[in-house]
Design a protein around this motif. Structure first.
Motif, PDB file in Angstrom:
ATOM      1  N   UNK A 100      -8.008  10.175 -14.382  1.00 12.15           N
ATOM      2  CA  UNK A 100      -9.320  10.821 -13.829  1.00 12.15           C
ATOM      3  C   UNK A 100     -10.558  10.514 -14.734  1.00 12.15           C
ATOM      4  N   UNK A 101     -10.285  10.867 -16.210  1.00 12.67           N
ATOM      5  CA  UNK A 101     -11.454  10.515 -17.286  1.00 12.67           C
ATOM      6  C   UNK A 101     -11.899   9.179 -17.163  1.00 12.67           C
ATOM      7  N   UNK A 102     -10.897   8.239 -17.017  1.00  9.52           N
ATOM      8  CA  UNK A 102     -11.351   6.760 -16.915  1.00  9.52           C
ATOM      9  C   UNK A 102     -12.457   6.606 -15.526  1.00  9.52           C
ATOM     10  N   UNK A 103     -11.729   7.134 -14.441  1.00 10.15           N
ATOM     11  CA  UNK A 103     -12.487   6.796 -13.261  1.00 10.15           C
ATOM     12  C   UNK A 103     -13.994   7.288 -13.457  1.00 10.15           C
ATOM     13  N   UNK A 104     -14.051   8.656 -14.037  1.00  9.40           N
ATOM     14  CA  UNK A 104     -15.191   9.262 -14.161  1.00  9.40           C
ATOM     15  C   UNK A 104     -16.178   8.440 -15.077  1.00  9.40           C
ATOM     16  N   UNK A 105     -15.830   7.499 -15.543  1.00 17.28           N
ATOM     17  CA  UNK A 105     -16.610   6.534 -16.086  1.00 17.28           C
ATOM     18  C   UNK A 105     -17.625   5.815 -15.134  1.00 17.28           C
ATOM     19  N   UNK A 106     -17.125   5.664 -14.153  1.00 16.73           N
ATOM     20  CA  UNK A 106     -18.065   5.270 -13.012  1.00 16.73           C
ATOM     21  C   UNK A 106     -19.198   5.984 -12.782  1.00 16.73           C
ATOM     22  N   UNK A 107     -19.223   7.485 -12.907  1.00 15.39           N
ATOM     23  CA  UNK A 107     -20.476   8.001 -12.689  1.00 15.39           C
ATOM     24  C   UNK A 107     -21.571   7.543 -13.728  1.00 15.39           C
ATOM     25  N   UNK A 108     -20.931   6.913 -14.954  1.00 16.96           N
ATOM     26  CA  UNK A 108     -21.983   6.492 -15.893  1.00 16.96           C
ATOM     27  C   UNK A 108     -22.977   5.396 -15.378  1.00 16.96           C
ATOM     28  N   UNK A 109     -22.327   4.730 -14.142  1.00 15.35           N
ATOM     29  CA  UNK A 109     -23.313   3.751 -13.799  1.00 15.35           C
ATOM     30  C   UNK A 109     -24.280   4.355 -13.033  1.00 15.35           C
ATOM     31  N   UNK A 110     -24.483   5.599 -12.545  1.00 15.01           N
ATOM     32  CA  UNK A 110     -25.497   6.304 -11.814  1.00 15.01           C
ATOM     33  C   UNK A 110     -26.722   6.537 -13.005  1.00 15.01           C
ATOM     34  N   UNK A 111     -27.946   6.580 -12.646  1.00 14.26           N
ATOM     35  CA  UNK A 111     -28.398   6.517 -11.110  1.00 14.26           C
ATOM     36  C   UNK A 111     -28.476   4.810 -10.820  1.00 14.26           C
ATOM     37  N   UNK A 112     -28.341   4.617  -9.736  1.00 13.16           N
ATOM     38  CA  UNK A 112     -28.410   3.113  -9.103  1.00 13.16           C
ATOM     39  C   UNK A 112     -30.052   3.040  -8.516  1.00 13.16           C
ATOM     40  N   UNK A 113     -30.764   3.959  -8.710  1.00 17.93           N
ATOM     41  CA  UNK A 113     -32.167   3.902  -8.234  1.00 17.93           C
ATOM     42  C   UNK A 113     -32.116   4.276  -6.744  1.00 17.93           C
ATOM     43  N   UNK A 114     -31.212   4.609  -6.005  1.00 16.63           N
ATOM     44  CA  UNK A 114     -30.797   4.715  -4.591  1.00 16.63           C
ATOM     45  C   UNK A 114     -29.677   5.935  -4.264  1.00 16.63           C
ATOM     46  N   UNK A 115     -30.428   7.195  -3.815  1.00 17.37           N
ATOM     47  CA  UNK A 115     -29.528   8.106  -3.752  1.00 17.37           C
ATOM     48  C   UNK A 115     -28.329   7.902  -2.730  1.00 17.37           C
ATOM     49  N   UNK A 116     -28.753   7.355  -1.588  1.00 19.40           N
ATOM     50  CA  UNK A 116     -27.496   6.847  -0.730  1.00 19.40           C
ATOM     51  C   UNK A 116     -26.586   6.100  -1.261  1.00 19.40           C
ATOM     52  N   UNK A 117     -26.807   5.291  -2.057  1.00 18.75           N
ATOM     53  CA  UNK A 117     -25.788   4.428  -2.684  1.00 18.75           C
ATOM     54  C   UNK A 117     -25.274   5.035  -3.748  1.00 18.75           C
ATOM     55  N   UNK A 118     -25.897   5.998  -4.452  1.00 22.22           N
ATOM     56  CA  UNK A 118     -25.092   6.882  -5.238  1.00 22.22           C
ATOM     57  C   UNK A 118     -24.132   7.709  -4.599  1.00 22.22           C
ATOM     58  N   UNK A 119     -24.426   8.304  -3.589  1.00 25.70           N
ATOM     59  CA  UNK A 119     -23.692   9.152  -2.879  1.00 25.70           C
ATOM     60  C   UNK A 119     -22.314   8.371  -2.299  1.00 25.70           C
ATOM     61  N   UNK A 120     -22.595   7.131  -1.711  1.00 22.84           N
ATOM     62  CA  UNK A 120     -21.467   6.470  -1.296  1.00 22.84           C
ATOM     63  C   UNK A 120     -20.544   5.870  -2.273  1.00 22.84           C
ATOM     64  N   UNK A 121     -20.983   5.793  -3.646  1.00 26.70           N
ATOM     65  CA  UNK A 121     -20.281   5.358  -4.686  1.00 26.70           C
ATOM     66  C   UNK A 121     -19.191   6.880  -5.011  1.00 26.70           C
ATOM     67  N   UNK A 122     -19.742   7.890  -5.145  1.00 24.56           N
ATOM     68  CA  UNK A 122     -19.504   8.981  -5.520  1.00 24.56           C
ATOM     69  C   UNK A 122     -18.180   9.473  -4.575  1.00 24.56           C
ATOM     70  N   UNK A 123     -18.614   9.244  -3.309  1.00 16.70           N
ATOM     71  CA  UNK A 123     -17.735   9.671  -2.086  1.00 16.70           C
ATOM     72  C   UNK A 123     -16.655   8.752  -2.085  1.00 16.70           C
ATOM     73  N   UNK A 124     -16.750   7.351  -2.218  1.00 15.80           N
ATOM     74  CA  UNK A 124     -15.394   6.484  -2.279  1.00 15.80           C
ATOM     75  C   UNK A 124     -14.700   6.687  -3.536  1.00 15.80           C
ATOM     76  N   UNK A 125     -15.221   6.874  -4.253  1.00 14.89           N
ATOM     77  CA  UNK A 125     -14.422   7.101  -5.833  1.00 14.89           C
ATOM     78  C   UNK A 125     -13.835   8.612  -5.598  1.00 14.89           C
ATOM     79  N   UNK A 126     -14.203   9.554  -4.995  1.00 12.77           N
ATOM     80  CA  UNK A 126     -13.671  10.842  -5.052  1.00 12.77           C
ATOM     81  C   UNK A 126     -12.402  10.876  -3.833  1.00 12.77           C
ATOM     82  N   UNK A 127     -12.660  10.191  -2.892  1.00 13.72           N
ATOM     83  CA  UNK A 127     -11.580  10.105  -1.766  1.00 13.72           C
ATOM     84  C   UNK A 127     -10.232   9.311  -2.358  1.00 13.72           C
ATOM     85  N   UNK A 128     -10.681   8.395  -2.859  1.00 13.89           N
ATOM     86  CA  UNK A 128      -9.658   7.513  -3.565  1.00 13.89           C
ATOM     87  C   UNK A 128      -8.845   8.402  -4.656  1.00 13.89           C
TER      88      UNK A 128
END
Length: 217
Positions: free
Chosen positions: A74-102
């Protein structure tokens, strides 16, 4: 040709197989209902051969190593959060959602074990509560807080909003796991699209900009 002196039961891959096998068995049969021989057999080792003891002192150490494995993942996966912000809230939410569901899908065996035997191992339950619930929720609340500050709008109730946003995903995965099919026949992609649109409506109502940030020419 000389025979290899490497013992195939002592590698890191074997250790991971033992942990994966143990977690599945603990989730299905409980801690007491799972024997070391069961774990060895499911892990592809000779049952009751003692191969498990080349990696762990016993069954409880296996359980605790399972927990730490999930926490580290989980700690490693949360590193994906460091990619944010992407400058697009929709893209950020989509990334967060896919990550969380997986991530929720990977953790279902551990959750099933906790539902059954959390009272038996209260220290592990507390460890996982902090690692899997409190810490990720704090990160999402802080993410919302940062977006509100960047938009120059009054800060919403970020903690309550986080629970509304995140726990709907937890409920979706839990129901899917419990009944072995998606609730209401809603597949993951359909749920994720509806989740993103709902989140966008909530944050837009709070005054946070939804449109992508445009890069100056």
């Amino acid at each position: 040709m000389a025979r290899s002196s490497v013992d195939p039961t002592r590698g890191e891959g074997t250790r991971v197989r033992i942990l994966d096998a143990a977690m599945a068995l603990f989730a299905e049969h409980g801690y007491q209902g799972t024997t070391v021989g069961d774990i060895e057999q499911v892990a592809g080792l000779a049952p009751r051969s003692g191969a498990l003891y080349q990696h762990f002192k016993g069954k409880e150490e296996v359980l605790r190593a399972c927990v730490e494995k999930h926490v580290e993942e989980l700690d490693r996966m949360q590193d994906a959060m460091e990619m944010l912000p992407l400058g697009d809230l929709r893209a950020e939410l989509l990334l967060m959602g896919r990550w969380n569901l997986a991530d929720l899908a990977r953790r279902q065996p551990l959750y099933r074990f906790l539902w059954k035997e959390g009272d038996r191992f209260p220290d592990l339950r507390d460890r996982l509560g902090e690692a899997f619930v409190e810490k990720p929720l704090r990160r999402v609340a802080e993410w919302l807080r940062e977006h509100a500050a960047a938009a120059g709008v009054p800060e919403p109730d970020c903690e309550a909003l986080t629970l509304v946003i995140v726990q709907s995903m937890t409920a979706y995965r839990s129901l899917e796991s419990l009944y072995d099919h998606p609730p209401l026949g809603v597949d993951e992609e359909r749920f994720l699209n509806a989740w993103v649109e709902t989140c966008l409506a909530l944050v837009e109502r709070a005054g946070i900009e939804v449109a992508p940030t445009k890069t100056p020419a």
